[in-house]
Design a protein around this motif. Sequence first.
Motif, PDB file in Angstrom:
ATOM      1  N   GLN A   1       0.831  -1.206   0.000  1.00 39.06           N
ATOM      2  CA  GLN A   1       0.000   0.000   0.000  1.00 39.06           C
ATOM      3  C   GLN A   1       0.867   1.259   0.000  1.00 39.06           C
ATOM      4  O   GLN A   1       0.598   2.215  -0.734  1.00 39.06           O
ATOM      5  N   ASN A   2       1.911   1.255   0.820  1.00 36.81           N
ATOM      6  CA  ASN A   2       2.824   2.405   0.861  1.00 36.81           C
ATOM      7  C   ASN A   2       3.550   2.578  -0.470  1.00 36.81           C
ATOM      8  O   ASN A   2       3.725   3.696  -0.958  1.00 36.81           O
TER       9      ASN A   2
ATOM     10  N   LYS B   1       1.232   4.092  -2.965  1.00 33.90           N
ATOM     11  CA  LYS B   1       1.097   5.540  -2.728  1.00 33.90           C
ATOM     12  C   LYS B   1       2.291   6.290  -3.289  1.00 33.90           C
ATOM     13  O   LYS B   1       2.149   7.335  -3.919  1.00 33.90           O
ATOM     14  N   ARG B   2       3.496   5.754  -3.062  1.00 35.39           N
ATOM     15  CA  ARG B   2       4.706   6.416  -3.574  1.00 35.39           C
ATOM     16  C   ARG B   2       4.686   6.464  -5.103  1.00 35.39           C
ATOM     17  O   ARG B   2       5.010   7.496  -5.698  1.00 35.39           O
TER      18      ARG B   2
ATOM     19  N   LYS C   1       2.005   6.377  -7.065  1.00 36.82           N
ATOM     20  CA  LYS C   1       0.944   7.292  -7.494  1.00 36.82           C
ATOM     21  C   LYS C   1       1.389   8.744  -7.401  1.00 36.82           C
ATOM     22  O   LYS C   1       1.047   9.562  -8.245  1.00 36.82           O
ATOM     23  N   HIS C   2       2.173   9.071  -6.388  1.00 33.99           N
ATOM     24  CA  HIS C   2       2.598  10.450  -6.173  1.00 33.99           C
ATOM     25  C   HIS C   2       3.913  10.772  -6.882  1.00 33.99           C
ATOM     26  O   HIS C   2       4.434  11.879  -6.747  1.00 33.99           O
TER      27      HIS C   2
ATOM     28  N   LYS D   1      -6.588  -2.631  -7.519  1.00 30.73           N
ATOM     29  CA  LYS D   1      -6.352  -1.180  -7.403  1.00 30.73           C
ATOM     30  C   LYS D   1      -5.400  -0.703  -8.493  1.00 30.73           C
ATOM     31  O   LYS D   1      -5.611   0.339  -9.112  1.00 30.73           O
TER      32      LYS D   1
END
Length: 131
Positions: A10-11, A14-15, A17-18, A56
């Motif tokens: 999950q982390n 996020k990394r 995606k950003h 996802k």
Amino acid sequence: MVSSTEKELQNALKRLKHGRPKVVDKKRKISISALAEEAGVSDSAIHNRYPEIAAKVREITGKAHKVQRDEKNEKLKSEKTKNRELREYIEQLESDICKLTSINATLNNENAQLKAELRSGNVVKIGNGVS
């Protein structure tokens, strides 16, 4: 309960995606293999043990593909509009060329006729041609 691997996935997602991954190249597109590399797990682990995370990633990449497709379609429409406008402009210019060619031919004929009349001696030249 969320496992440490799932939390790391999950982390990592996020990394990615950003646009701030720690392991993979920042220019790399989000994919299951990029996520696996970023999180330090295998692709098959994501597919087999964490199907919701794989879903996802597919959702994110699907949206990205749709956005790219829509942007390309808009650009294509814009270029087609420009193309149509330029074709219409070319048609107008070609029409103008035809009209000007006709006018030029008429004036050349008139000029030749006037020169012939002047050479025949039946016409008297008035003035010296300078105003």
